[in-house]
Design a protein around this motif. Structure first.
Motif, PDB file in Angstrom:
ATOM      1  N   ARG A   2       0.823  -1.198   0.000  1.00 25.17           N
ATOM      2  CA  ARG A   2       0.000   0.000   0.000  1.00 25.17           C
ATOM      3  C   ARG A   2       0.856   1.246   0.000  1.00 25.17           C
ATOM      4  O   ARG A   2       1.788   1.380   0.783  1.00 25.17           O
ATOM      5  CB  ARG A   2      -0.913   0.006   1.227  1.00 25.17           C
ATOM      6  N   LYS A  86      -1.358  14.089  -2.684  1.00 28.44           N
ATOM      7  CA  LYS A  86      -0.887  12.699  -2.636  1.00 28.44           C
ATOM      8  C   LYS A  86       0.623  12.617  -2.832  1.00 28.44           C
ATOM      9  O   LYS A  86       1.320  11.893  -2.110  1.00 28.44           O
ATOM     10  CB  LYS A  86      -1.586  11.868  -3.720  1.00 28.44           C
ATOM     11  N   TRP A 105     -12.406  12.922  -1.976  1.00 29.38           N
ATOM     12  CA  TRP A 105     -10.982  12.696  -1.721  1.00 29.38           C
ATOM     13  C   TRP A 105     -10.718  12.178  -0.312  1.00 29.38           C
ATOM     14  O   TRP A 105      -9.707  11.505  -0.073  1.00 29.38           O
ATOM     15  CB  TRP A 105     -10.187  13.995  -1.886  1.00 29.38           C
ATOM     16  N   THR A 106     -11.597  12.504   0.612  1.00 31.58           N
ATOM     17  CA  THR A 106     -11.323  12.200   2.018  1.00 31.58           C
ATOM     18  C   THR A 106     -11.115  10.709   2.279  1.00 31.58           C
ATOM     19  O   THR A 106     -10.101  10.319   2.864  1.00 31.58           O
ATOM     20  CB  THR A 106     -12.430  12.764   2.921  1.00 31.58           C
ATOM     21  N   PRO A 107     -12.029   9.813   1.851  1.00 29.50           N
ATOM     22  CA  PRO A 107     -11.765   8.391   2.084  1.00 29.50           C
ATOM     23  C   PRO A 107     -10.552   7.884   1.317  1.00 29.50           C
ATOM     24  O   PRO A 107      -9.876   6.948   1.763  1.00 29.50           O
ATOM     25  CB  PRO A 107     -13.059   7.699   1.616  1.00 29.50           C
ATOM     26  N   ASP A 108     -10.261   8.498   0.177  1.00 30.54           N
ATOM     27  CA  ASP A 108      -9.074   8.133  -0.597  1.00 30.54           C
ATOM     28  C   ASP A 108      -7.812   8.446   0.203  1.00 30.54           C
ATOM     29  O   ASP A 108      -6.947   7.585   0.418  1.00 30.54           O
ATOM     30  CB  ASP A 108      -9.095   8.904  -1.920  1.00 30.54           C
ATOM     31  N   SER A 111      -7.487   6.197   3.319  1.00 31.47           N
ATOM     32  CA  SER A 111      -7.112   4.808   3.036  1.00 31.47           C
ATOM     33  C   SER A 111      -5.620   4.662   2.795  1.00 31.47           C
ATOM     34  O   SER A 111      -5.053   3.590   2.990  1.00 31.47           O
ATOM     35  CB  SER A 111      -7.884   4.284   1.818  1.00 31.47           C
ATOM     36  N   PHE A 140     -13.944   6.744   7.454  1.00 34.00           N
ATOM     37  CA  PHE A 140     -13.292   5.619   6.793  1.00 34.00           C
ATOM     38  C   PHE A 140     -12.970   4.579   7.853  1.00 34.00           C
ATOM     39  O   PHE A 140     -12.326   4.887   8.855  1.00 34.00           O
ATOM     40  CB  PHE A 140     -12.014   6.052   6.069  1.00 34.00           C
ATOM     41  N   TRP A 379     -19.021   6.656  -0.943  1.00 35.30           N
ATOM     42  CA  TRP A 379     -17.906   7.105  -0.100  1.00 35.30           C
ATOM     43  C   TRP A 379     -16.904   5.969   0.039  1.00 35.30           C
ATOM     44  O   TRP A 379     -16.753   5.361   1.097  1.00 35.30           O
ATOM     45  CB  TRP A 379     -18.407   7.584   1.259  1.00 35.30           C
ATOM     46  N   PRO A 381     -12.755   4.664  -1.079  1.00 37.02           N
ATOM     47  CA  PRO A 381     -11.455   5.276  -1.385  1.00 37.02           C
ATOM     48  C   PRO A 381     -11.268   5.607  -2.860  1.00 37.02           C
ATOM     49  O   PRO A 381     -10.606   6.583  -3.209  1.00 37.02           O
ATOM     50  CB  PRO A 381     -10.451   4.212  -0.923  1.00 37.02           C
ATOM     51  N   GLU A 382     -11.854   4.804  -3.722  1.00 43.45           N
ATOM     52  CA  GLU A 382     -11.697   5.015  -5.154  1.00 43.45           C
ATOM     53  C   GLU A 382     -12.709   6.003  -5.728  1.00 43.45           C
ATOM     54  O   GLU A 382     -12.732   6.228  -6.941  1.00 43.45           O
ATOM     55  CB  GLU A 382     -11.823   3.671  -5.899  1.00 43.45           C
TER      56      GLU A 382
END
Length: 423
Positions: A2, A86, A105-108, A111, A140, A379, A381-382
């Motif tokens: 990851r 990122k 973008w937040t859950p992305d 993660s 998340f 909601w 990550p992607e």
């Protein structure tokens, strides 16, 4: 493996933050005496020339409240911010302490390990006051990684004088949109609608209006290539082909805003974030000339999407305590009331709607029920990454480079590559 901050690196970063908080140096902060200090770098992605002025002024108010804290305000173009953050976070350098994150973008970011969890921190003061639909995008894996700053949806903006000259009213569905636009063309020579063609977010109202969606997160199923998705692509293509709308393949925001502000088109689909900019146009020196109505319904429903922005704290921040306090201040009732009064942006706190600034804003009054019934986006990550392949096909459909059927299939195929093990 990851991408992101590993558990070991995150612990090290937090340890460094704790050390910095006691150092009182330029980047760190100190709260040993009960006073916050140091620097908080904030990346603001709001609209330049309108929203940014108000948010920068609010940030200066935080500095007055905490005179030993220096807020380093950085305006970052919205289109660049996701990848820029990122890259900075992955490199472990040059990332801001706080970022204004689009809801998807937040859950992305979370993660990938780039955001500090906020549960139990000063950032989440009076968290029960937030609208439930606004809070949804901040979570998340059962933890909170952001605080909702503004919530929004979309409506159809219209030029009242042009509509009156053509003898028409705001359309309530796509059939009316076509007939209204024809009358506008016949009576005024102007095009009915400017349909932004380079941003797939503007496609969502049509997709939801036909009863479709991008994906079904509960069943892990890709749905954009189902019949409803094809129908939505056909709907937008038809609007351009029959002359109801004009479109673009690039620089869509500027093209759309100038066309509407100058009176070249009678309508555009947009959100509350565009009101301040719209009112700078020559057609709207009299602000009462701006009308806003619900996005025209498709064959299934009115389909305005839920959007908005959160404030999140970088996990590697060297000044976590001041960053938490800054987020709390910028999402407070008072700050949200200011944004509602000066920018017509919708608060995420229930109590902010009782403030006179929100009560006196016709735009806030219009969009509040729209937001309450808006379609929630997935909601996951992607979620933010779903727009890139959709945007390619959306633009190709509008510029006659592909068919609706092929566009839906290509988007669905791209999603299944992106979302491992989804149907």
């Amino acid at each position: 493996m990851r991408r992101g901050i590993t558990a070991t690196a995150l612990v090290a970063a937090l340890a460094l933050a704790a050390t910095a908080c006691g150092s009182g140096d330029e980047t760190g902060g100190s709260k040993s005496s009960g006073e916050l200090s140091g620097t908080v770098t904030w990346w603001d992605t709001s609209s330049v020339g309108s929203e940014d002025k108000v948010f920068k002024k609010l940030a200066e108010g935080f500095e007055k409240k905490h005179p030993k804290v220096d807020v380093k305000y950085v305006s970052v173009p919205f289109g660049d911010a996701q990848n820029k953050f990122k890259n900075a976070a992955q490199a472990g350098s040059s990332a801001p302490d706080v970022i204004r994150s689009e809801v998807a973008w937040t859950p992305d970011f979370a993660s990938l390990g780039y955001l500090a969890p906020l549960d139990g921190t000063a950032a989440l003061k009076n968290q029960d006051d937030f609208l439930p639909q606004a809070v949804a995008s901040t979570k998340f894996e059962d933890k909170t990684f952001a605080v909702p700053q503004v919530i929004d949806s979309m409506g159809i903006f219209y030029n009242k004088k042009l509509m009156e000259k053509a003898g028409v009213e705001a359309p309530t569905n796509l059939a009316e949109l076509k007939s209204v636009s024809k009358k506008i063309k016949d009576k005024t020579g102007k095009t009915g609608l400017y349909l932004r063609g380079d941003d797939p977010y503007f496609f969502l109202s049509f997709l939801y209006g036909e009863g479709g969606d991008l994906v079904d997160a509960k069943t892990k199923t890709v749905t954009v290539d189902k019949p409803e998705g094809v129908k939505a692509f056909k709907a937008v293509k038809a609007l351009v082909e029959d002359g109801t709308a004009k479109t673009d393949a690039s620089d869509g925001w500027e093209n759309m805003m100038q066309a509407f502000k100058n009176g070249d088109v009678a309508m555009m689909i947009n959100g509350p974030w565009a009101v301040a900019d719209t009112l700078t146009g020559k057609e709207f020196t009299d602000k009462d000339n701006l009308g806003i109505a619900t996005v025209p319904a498709g064959s299934a429903a009115h389909g305005a999407p839920q959007g908005g922005h959160n404030l999140a704290v970088y996990a590697g921040s060297k000044n976590l305590e001041a960053s938490y306090a800054f987020v709390e201040y910028m999402t407070s009732v008072e700050s949200q009331a200011t944004a509602a009064g000066e920018l017509n942006l919708l608060p995420t706190r229930t109590s902010a709607y009782a403030k006179k600034e929100a009560v006196n804003s016709e735009i806030v009054g219009f969009f509040k029920p729209v937001v309450e019934t808006a379609v929630e986006r997935p909601w996951i990550p992607e979620g933010g990454s779903l727009f890139a392949p959709l945007g390619i096909e959306y633009t190709k459909v509008l510029t006659n480079q592909t068919t609706p059927e092929k566009a839906a299939k290509a988007t669905g195929d791209a999603y299944r590559k992106l979302l491992k093990d989804w149907k």
